[in-house]
Design a protein around this motif. Structure first.
Motif, short mmCIF file in Angstrom:
data_model
loop_
_atom_site.label_atom_id
_atom_site.label_comp_id
_atom_site.label_asym_id
_atom_site.label_seq_id
_atom_site.Cartn_x
_atom_site.Cartn_y
_atom_site.Cartn_z
N ARG A 187 0.82 -1.21 0.00
CA ARG A 187 0.00 0.00 0.00
C ARG A 187 0.86 1.26 0.00
NH1 ARG A 187 -2.05 3.81 3.17
NH2 ARG A 187 -0.95 3.09 5.03
N LEU A 188 1.99 1.21 0.71
CA LEU A 188 2.88 2.37 0.80
C LEU A 188 3.86 2.47 -0.36
CD1 LEU A 188 3.68 2.17 4.64
CD2 LEU A 188 2.20 3.84 3.48
N GLY A 189 3.85 1.47 -1.25
CA GLY A 189 4.76 1.49 -2.39
C GLY A 189 6.13 0.93 -2.09
N TYR A 190 6.33 0.31 -0.92
CA TYR A 190 7.61 -0.30 -0.58
C TYR A 190 7.77 -1.68 -1.19
CZ TYR A 190 7.80 3.33 3.05
OH TYR A 190 7.81 4.52 3.73
N ALA A 191 6.65 -2.30 -1.57
CA ALA A 191 6.68 -3.63 -2.17
C ALA A 191 5.89 -3.61 -3.47
CB ALA A 191 6.10 -4.67 -1.22
N GLU A 192 6.34 -4.40 -4.44
CA GLU A 192 5.67 -4.50 -5.72
C GLU A 192 4.36 -5.29 -5.57
OE1 GLU A 192 6.74 -3.01 -8.37
OE2 GLU A 192 8.75 -2.45 -7.70
N ALA A 193 3.51 -5.15 -6.59
CA ALA A 193 2.28 -5.95 -6.61
C ALA A 193 2.62 -7.44 -6.55
CB ALA A 193 1.46 -5.63 -7.85
N ASP A 194 3.67 -7.85 -7.27
CA ASP A 194 4.22 -9.19 -7.14
C ASP A 194 5.54 -9.06 -6.40
OD1 ASP A 194 5.22 -11.72 -7.27
OD2 ASP A 194 5.30 -11.85 -9.46
N PRO A 195 5.53 -9.31 -5.08
CA PRO A 195 6.72 -9.03 -4.26
C PRO A 195 7.72 -10.18 -4.20
CG PRO A 195 4.95 -9.75 -2.85
CD PRO A 195 4.40 -9.79 -4.27
N ALA A 196 7.50 -11.25 -4.96
CA ALA A 196 8.28 -12.47 -4.80
C ALA A 196 9.78 -12.23 -4.91
CB ALA A 196 7.84 -13.52 -5.81
N PHE A 197 10.20 -11.41 -5.87
CA PHE A 197 11.62 -11.21 -6.10
C PHE A 197 12.30 -10.65 -4.86
CE2 PHE A 197 15.37 -9.17 -8.09
CZ PHE A 197 15.85 -10.25 -8.80
N ASP A 198 11.59 -9.80 -4.12
CA ASP A 198 12.14 -9.21 -2.91
C ASP A 198 12.06 -10.17 -1.73
OD1 ASP A 198 12.86 -6.65 -3.91
OD2 ASP A 198 10.76 -6.04 -3.87
N ILE A 199 10.85 -10.65 -1.43
CA ILE A 199 10.66 -11.40 -0.18
C ILE A 199 11.24 -12.80 -0.23
CG2 ILE A 199 8.62 -10.05 0.43
CD1 ILE A 199 6.88 -12.38 -0.44
N GLU A 200 11.53 -13.31 -1.43
CA GLU A 200 12.16 -14.63 -1.52
C GLU A 200 13.69 -14.54 -1.55
OE1 GLU A 200 10.38 -16.59 -4.84
OE2 GLU A 200 8.42 -16.80 -3.84
#
Length: 440
Positions: A187-200
């Motif tokens: 919601r704040l724009g810190y994570a992408e709509a598909d956040p997999a690349f970051d959180i994995e």
């Protein structure tokens, strides 16, 4: 004054637009500092008609970034499109082959093709600068490539992804679950709509592989990074870590051993009193351990348009300050042809030990069985604790927390596998490394 430095920007998204505004609004200041003007003469982006809040009048537009890299009247090609392949790779290659300097924020491209691009830059006598590719606005590339010359680096580790650090910070600080914190980050724009690349953990792995090359003089080896993300970190893990005196962070760690280089990305417990435990929110931090300097920690904004544009502008300004005949520093700290082949380290004991959380049936002999399986695999336990059931429940699985002394990953996995075979576990065990860090 020397002739103006002419640059072309490929990609006018958040970073490209911030860079465009910074250069145009600070025109006179940059000229004074660099001894020459910096002028944007060409741009390329997906949409020509999009309202970006600034005018492109007088700037040559190219639909094809590769054509701009090859044909435009520019001295520096700034690649801000992203992606490990084309068009970013083709455009950067074309620019270097045409004798133009390249500045990029593209860690994915560098992780896969950085050595080849460095060789091309060196053969054509131009610079490949990429400060913004790792840790946003933190000048860690410049520090490693220039300021630490002559030092022998033993270990480098850090928080290299703001999305993950924000989620883990919110979980710890506000007692929220992973899913809720991820949604807030989106919601704040810190994570992408598909956040997999970051959180994995993949984003961190790309950045770590670049730092590893600079630290140890090896070829970039992104595929040799051991990667775990944060998707399995629960609020119970956060609470248990807190009770034991730790914070959980997603760290990228690279170290040099007698048998090769170790690269790993994973959730890590760090002592609450350590400097890196205090790094919260979307902030990044990198710690470098070297023989002459000792320890150096750099911390600051790791992402965002302005922070990344600041790093890109610094790279452009360095080029503006250089003069014809100036000897350029190699992109990866030493000539690309002299980078050593990457040699993966043999398995060794992890100095910080491991945190192991097990949900077990409440029956006689379980503690003794767990201790036996650990001993059978040569694992020495620092502590073994049985946590109370949530909410004071009278029945159901109980949580057993183990903290080991230094041991190997293979021994831990073998012991956990043996425990799983006993039939008294509920759910999957949680295994988190404890990292040796500098105390604050």
């Amino acid at each position: 004054m020397t002739d103006a430095l002419k640059i072309g920007i490929a990609g006018l998204g958040t970073v490209g637009s911030a860079l465009f505004r910074a250069i145009t609004t600070r025109h006179n200041m940059l000229a004074d500092i660099c001894g020459r003007e910096i002028v944007i003469t060409a741009v390329s982006a997906r949409s020509r008609n999009r309202d970006r809040g600034f005018s492109l009048d007088g700037v040559n537009w190219y639909d094809d970034p590769v054509a701009m890299a090859r044909e435009a009247d520019i001295d520096v090609f700034v690649e801000l499109m992203g992606g490990e392949g084309d068009p970013a790779l083709a455009a950067a290659t074309a620019a270097l082959a045409a004798g133009r300097h390249v500045v990029t924020a593209n860690k994915a491209m560098l992780a896969r093709h950085g050595v080849e691009l460095a060789k091309l830059a060196e053969s054509n006598g131009v610079l490949l600068n990429f400060e913004a590719a790792v840790a946003g606005g933190i000048p860690v590339i410049k520090a490693m490539r220039e300021s630490l010359t002559g030092n022998s680096v033993q270990r480098i580790y850090g928080i290299l992804n703001g999305t993950c650090n924000y989620i883990l910070t919110r979980m710890q600080r506000d007692n929220l679950g992973f899913a809720e914190c991820l949604a807030e980050a989106q919601r704040l724009g810190y994570a992408e709509a598909d956040p997999a690349f970051d959180i994995e953990g993949n984003d961190t792995a790309h950045k770590l592989s670049i730092l590893t090359s600079l630290a140890f003089g090896t070829q970039i080896a992104a595929d040799e990074v051991y990667v775990e993300g944060i998707t399995n970190i629960s609020i119970d893990d956060i609470h248990a870590a807190d009770e034991l005196g730790y914070r959980i962070k997603l760290l990228g760690v690279a170290l040099k051993t007698g048998t090769g280089i170790e690269q790993r990305v994973h959730p890590t417990m760090v002592p609450k009193g350590s400097m890196i435990a205090q790094v919260e929110g979307v902030t990044n931090a990198v710690t470098i351990e070297a023989d002459i300097l000792g320890e150096l920690m750099l911390s600051g904004p790791g992402a965002g348009g302005d922070a990344t544009a600041s790093a890109v502008l610094g790279d452009v300004a360095d080029i503006a300050k250089s003069r014809p005949g100036h000897q350029h520093a190699p992109a990866l700290g030493r000539p690309a042809a002299k980078l050593e082949p990457y040699q993966r380290a043999q398995i060794q004991s992890h100095e910080g030990g491991y945190f192991i959380s097990l949900k077990v049936d409440d029956r006689a002999g379980v503690f003794a069985s767990i201790a036996t399986k650990m001993a059978d695999n040569g694992i020495s336990l620092e502590s073994i604790v049985q946590r109370a059931r949530p909410g004071g429940a009278a029945d159901g699985p109980q949580t057993v927390i183990l903290v080991t002394h230094a041991t190997t990953e293979s021994k831990v996995r073998s012991a956990v596998g043996a425990i799983k075979g006993e039939g008294y576990l509920s759910g999957e065990p949680q295994v988190i490394r404890i990292e040796r860090t500098r105390e604050g």
